[in-house]
Write a protein that holds these residues in place. Structure first.
Motif, PDB file in Angstrom:
ATOM      1  N   UNK A   3     -15.158   9.487  -2.401  1.00 49.01           N
ATOM      2  CA  UNK A   3     -14.601   8.150  -2.588  1.00 49.01           C
ATOM      3  C   UNK A   3     -13.796   7.687  -1.380  1.00 49.01           C
ATOM      4  N   UNK A   4     -13.262   8.644  -0.622  1.00 50.47           N
ATOM      5  CA  UNK A   4     -12.441   8.289   0.535  1.00 50.47           C
ATOM      6  C   UNK A   4     -13.155   8.574   1.860  1.00 50.47           C
ATOM      7  N   UNK A   5     -14.480   8.521   1.842  1.00 51.39           N
ATOM      8  CA  UNK A   5     -15.218   8.691   3.096  1.00 51.39           C
ATOM      9  C   UNK A   5     -14.919   7.508   4.008  1.00 51.39           C
ATOM     10  N   UNK A   6     -15.175   7.690   5.293  1.00 49.36           N
ATOM     11  CA  UNK A   6     -14.919   6.615   6.249  1.00 49.36           C
ATOM     12  C   UNK A   6     -15.697   5.355   5.896  1.00 49.36           C
ATOM     13  N   UNK A   7     -16.943   5.514   5.488  1.00 52.86           N
ATOM     14  CA  UNK A   7     -17.762   4.345   5.150  1.00 52.86           C
ATOM     15  C   UNK A   7     -17.156   3.561   3.993  1.00 52.86           C
ATOM     16  N   UNK A   8     -16.717   4.264   2.967  1.00 59.74           N
ATOM     17  CA  UNK A   8     -16.134   3.595   1.798  1.00 59.74           C
ATOM     18  C   UNK A   8     -14.861   2.848   2.192  1.00 59.74           C
ATOM     19  N   UNK A   9     -13.994   3.506   2.941  1.00 61.39           N
ATOM     20  CA  UNK A   9     -12.751   2.858   3.358  1.00 61.39           C
ATOM     21  C   UNK A   9     -13.045   1.649   4.234  1.00 61.39           C
ATOM     22  N   UNK A  10     -14.064   1.748   5.087  1.00 60.28           N
ATOM     23  CA  UNK A  10     -14.463   0.608   5.903  1.00 60.28           C
ATOM     24  C   UNK A  10     -14.817  -0.597   5.030  1.00 60.28           C
ATOM     25  N   UNK A  11     -15.435  -0.341   3.893  1.00 57.06           N
ATOM     26  CA  UNK A  11     -15.939  -1.425   3.055  1.00 57.06           C
ATOM     27  C   UNK A  11     -14.911  -1.993   2.082  1.00 57.06           C
ATOM     28  N   UNK A  12     -14.013  -1.147   1.584  1.00 58.48           N
ATOM     29  CA  UNK A  12     -13.112  -1.625   0.529  1.00 58.48           C
ATOM     30  C   UNK A  12     -11.627  -1.443   0.858  1.00 58.48           C
ATOM     31  N   UNK A  13     -11.317  -0.842   1.987  1.00 61.34           N
ATOM     32  CA  UNK A  13      -9.934  -0.540   2.313  1.00 61.34           C
ATOM     33  C   UNK A  13      -9.037  -1.764   2.408  1.00 61.34           C
ATOM     34  N   UNK A  14      -9.563  -2.867   2.930  1.00 65.90           N
ATOM     35  CA  UNK A  14      -8.735  -4.065   3.100  1.00 65.90           C
ATOM     36  C   UNK A  14      -8.293  -4.632   1.764  1.00 65.90           C
ATOM     37  N   UNK A  15      -9.171  -4.562   0.768  1.00 66.32           N
ATOM     38  CA  UNK A  15      -8.814  -5.086  -0.556  1.00 66.32           C
ATOM     39  C   UNK A  15      -7.868  -4.132  -1.286  1.00 66.32           C
ATOM     40  N   UNK A  16      -8.090  -2.851  -1.163  1.00 64.86           N
ATOM     41  CA  UNK A  16      -7.185  -1.887  -1.788  1.00 64.86           C
ATOM     42  C   UNK A  16      -5.781  -2.015  -1.207  1.00 64.86           C
ATOM     43  N   UNK A  17      -5.696  -2.211   0.098  1.00 64.46           N
ATOM     44  CA  UNK A  17      -4.392  -2.325   0.752  1.00 64.46           C
ATOM     45  C   UNK A  17      -3.649  -3.580   0.329  1.00 64.46           C
ATOM     46  N   UNK A  18      -4.372  -4.611  -0.106  1.00 65.50           N
ATOM     47  CA  UNK A  18      -3.717  -5.854  -0.529  1.00 65.50           C
ATOM     48  C   UNK A  18      -2.763  -5.614  -1.695  1.00 65.50           C
ATOM     49  N   UNK A  19      -3.049  -4.613  -2.517  1.00 63.53           N
ATOM     50  CA  UNK A  19      -2.137  -4.289  -3.613  1.00 63.53           C
ATOM     51  C   UNK A  19      -0.815  -3.759  -3.074  1.00 63.53           C
ATOM     52  N   UNK A  20      -0.874  -2.974  -2.015  1.00 57.71           N
ATOM     53  CA  UNK A  20       0.366  -2.506  -1.379  1.00 57.71           C
ATOM     54  C   UNK A  20       1.186  -3.689  -0.881  1.00 57.71           C
ATOM     55  N   UNK A  21       0.508  -4.703  -0.322  1.00 57.26           N
ATOM     56  CA  UNK A  21       1.203  -5.899   0.155  1.00 57.26           C
ATOM     57  C   UNK A  21       1.884  -6.605  -1.022  1.00 57.26           C
ATOM     58  N   UNK A  22       1.181  -6.660  -2.140  1.00 60.91           N
ATOM     59  CA  UNK A  22       1.727  -7.306  -3.338  1.00 60.91           C
ATOM     60  C   UNK A  22       2.958  -6.565  -3.842  1.00 60.91           C
ATOM     61  N   UNK A  23       2.850  -5.251  -3.930  1.00 58.45           N
ATOM     62  CA  UNK A  23       4.011  -4.459  -4.363  1.00 58.45           C
ATOM     63  C   UNK A  23       5.184  -4.669  -3.426  1.00 58.45           C
ATOM     64  N   UNK A  24       4.925  -4.735  -2.136  1.00 61.02           N
ATOM     65  CA  UNK A  24       5.981  -4.903  -1.141  1.00 61.02           C
ATOM     66  C   UNK A  24       6.686  -6.233  -1.328  1.00 61.02           C
ATOM     67  N   UNK A  25       5.912  -7.305  -1.563  1.00 63.40           N
ATOM     68  CA  UNK A  25       6.510  -8.623  -1.749  1.00 63.40           C
ATOM     69  C   UNK A  25       7.428  -8.656  -2.970  1.00 63.40           C
ATOM     70  N   UNK A  26       7.003  -8.064  -4.069  1.00 54.29           N
ATOM     71  CA  UNK A  26       7.835  -8.026  -5.263  1.00 54.29           C
ATOM     72  C   UNK A  26       9.115  -7.235  -5.003  1.00 54.29           C
ATOM     73  N   UNK A  27       8.971  -6.157  -4.275  1.00 55.74           N
ATOM     74  CA  UNK A  27      10.136  -5.326  -3.955  1.00 55.74           C
ATOM     75  C   UNK A  27      11.134  -6.102  -3.089  1.00 55.74           C
ATOM     76  N   UNK A  28      10.632  -6.910  -2.156  1.00 60.38           N
ATOM     77  CA  UNK A  28      11.513  -7.689  -1.299  1.00 60.38           C
ATOM     78  C   UNK A  28      12.281  -8.742  -2.085  1.00 60.38           C
ATOM     79  N   UNK A  29      11.673  -9.246  -3.142  1.00 63.04           N
ATOM     80  CA  UNK A  29      12.314 -10.293  -3.934  1.00 63.04           C
ATOM     81  C   UNK A  29      13.558  -9.785  -4.642  1.00 63.04           C
ATOM     82  N   UNK A  30      13.405  -8.692  -5.369  1.00 56.54           N
ATOM     83  CA  UNK A  30      14.538  -8.237  -6.190  1.00 56.54           C
ATOM     84  C   UNK A  30      14.528  -6.729  -6.444  1.00 56.54           C
ATOM     85  N   UNK A  31      13.820  -5.981  -5.590  1.00 57.49           N
ATOM     86  CA  UNK A  31      13.764  -4.540  -5.773  1.00 57.49           C
ATOM     87  C   UNK A  31      12.850  -4.097  -6.894  1.00 57.49           C
ATOM     88  N   UNK A  32      12.004  -5.000  -7.373  1.00 61.00           N
ATOM     89  CA  UNK A  32      11.124  -4.704  -8.505  1.00 61.00           C
ATOM     90  C   UNK A  32      10.015  -3.747  -8.094  1.00 61.00           C
TER      91      UNK A  32
END
Length: 360
Positions: free
Chosen positions: A225-254
């Motif tokens: 599931x974590x082969x280079x090819x798979x990460x190449x194809x879906x890594x950008x979308x998976x990482x977007x969740x990290x961005x979302x979590x970060x934004x919520x955390x910046x707002x109020x530590x949530x």
């Protein structure tokens, strides 16, 4: 189950919409984020002119960056080019606003925005507030070929919180959510939307659309599931969740939305962001670099099996993915829309069409 694709809209990539129609996809959504991509409506206009079957819309349009009448006329213009196969995805602007260091639209303003949109897209006159002024507005020349509201454009609302869900029930024709929601949460959300509809004397139609945004990758025999090819194809979308979590955390530590199995990963990611070269006041710019379009090399290490599973990634063999889709269909979803990385989108989506959709 309908199959859609959310496209990171680069103006020269309108041909991808044509290819998606040829592959058999039902819908194509153009993402709207003014600091990151090309203009969604310009790309949709080109796509509309060169396709004949596939449904086209925004995925999702950003309410705070356009007045409601402007959004209505923009999508109604696309509907003139692609009559009866145009839809409007609309949201409060989480990414599009955060990437400018601004907050999304508040729930009350969003509800009124949807009220105005719905009326205009049904060819009605509506009271429109702007600042302290109220006035009645309507499209003046709908019969002269400028726009098409004879065939109303369905409104699909991106909603998770209770107020946005009630607004979706009151004025929407469907809802957009993320892939990783449970059956219980989906059912609860539907109940809240039904209450929102009831409050305005409306009954939700039986064909109320429920779409979820995610990503997929068909594994090759013996592939991890974590082969280079798979990460190449879906890594950008998976990482977007990290961005979302970060934004919520910046707002109020949530951190309530951080998946339990990703707590250690989240701690590593938070430490990573604290060490970024960008000054804290502008850090949102670096955090959202590549958002859903490509994966910055320094973020590659965060794309783990736990993150993929926690974010609802449809990654597996064809049989495994079909089983996941059957489960989501049983939960009440009527459309899955996929967002692969730009560079590998054609390969990823054709693979899914030939190995999964053709057998579904």
């Amino acid at each position: 189950m309908k199959f859609g694709v959310t496209i990171v809209p680069r103006i020269s990539d309108w041909r991808l919409f044509v290819e998606l129609e040829e592959m058999g996809y039902d819908c194509a959504w153009a993402a709207d984020s003014q600091m990151i991509y090309s203009d969604a409506y310009a790309v949709l206009a080109l796509a509309a002119e060169h396709t004949s079957r596939i449904r086209l819309g925004t995925g999702v349009s950003v309410a705070p960056t356009r007045l409601a009448p402007v959004t209505a006329h923009s999508i109604a213009t696309i509907n003139q080019l692609a009559p009866g196969r145009t839809f409007l995805g609309i949201g409060t602007g989480h990414t599009a606003m955060r990437v400018m260091g601004k907050d999304p639209m508040k729930a009350g303003a969003f509800r009124d925005y949807l009220r105005v949109l719905r009326a205009l897209l049904h060819g009605e006159e509506v009271d429109y507030p702007l600042g302290e002024q109220h006035s009645d507005i309507r499209f003046l020349h709908p019969e002269d070929g400028f726009i098409n509201v004879d065939q109303p454009v369905p409104i699909y609302v991106a909603a998770d919180g209770p107020l946005a869900l009630k607004a979706a029930g009151a004025y929407g024709d469907g809802r957009v959510c993320s892939h990783n929601q449970t059956k219980a949460r989906l059912q609860k959300s539907m109940e809240v939307m039904q209450s929102g509809a009831t409050a305005v004397g409306r009954t939700l139609p039986t064909d109320f659309h429920t779409a979820s945004l995610g990503y997929a990758c068909v594994l090759q025999p013996g592939e991890k599931m974590t082969s280079d090819r798979v990460i190449d194809e879906i890594g950008s979308m998976a990482a977007a969740t990290l961005h979302y979590w970060w934004e919520l955390y910046q707002m109020n530590g949530d951190t309530s939305t951080v998946a339990g199995r990703c707590r250690d990963l989240w701690a590593e990611y938070l430490d990573f962001t604290e060490k970024m070269e960008t000054p804290p006041a502008k850090r949102y710019q670096q955090v959202h670099r590549g958002h859903c379009a490509f994966l910055p090399p320094e973020e590659r290490r965060f794309i783990t099996e736990d993150l993929i599973r926690s974010t609802g990634g449809l990654v597996g063999t064809p049989d495994e993915i079909i089983a996941m889709l059957r489960e989501r269909e049983a939960m009440g979803l009527t459309e899955i829309t996929l967002l692969p990385a730009m560079a590998t989108a054609r390969r990823n989506l054709r693979d899914f069409a030939e190995k999964v959709m053709a057998r579904y």
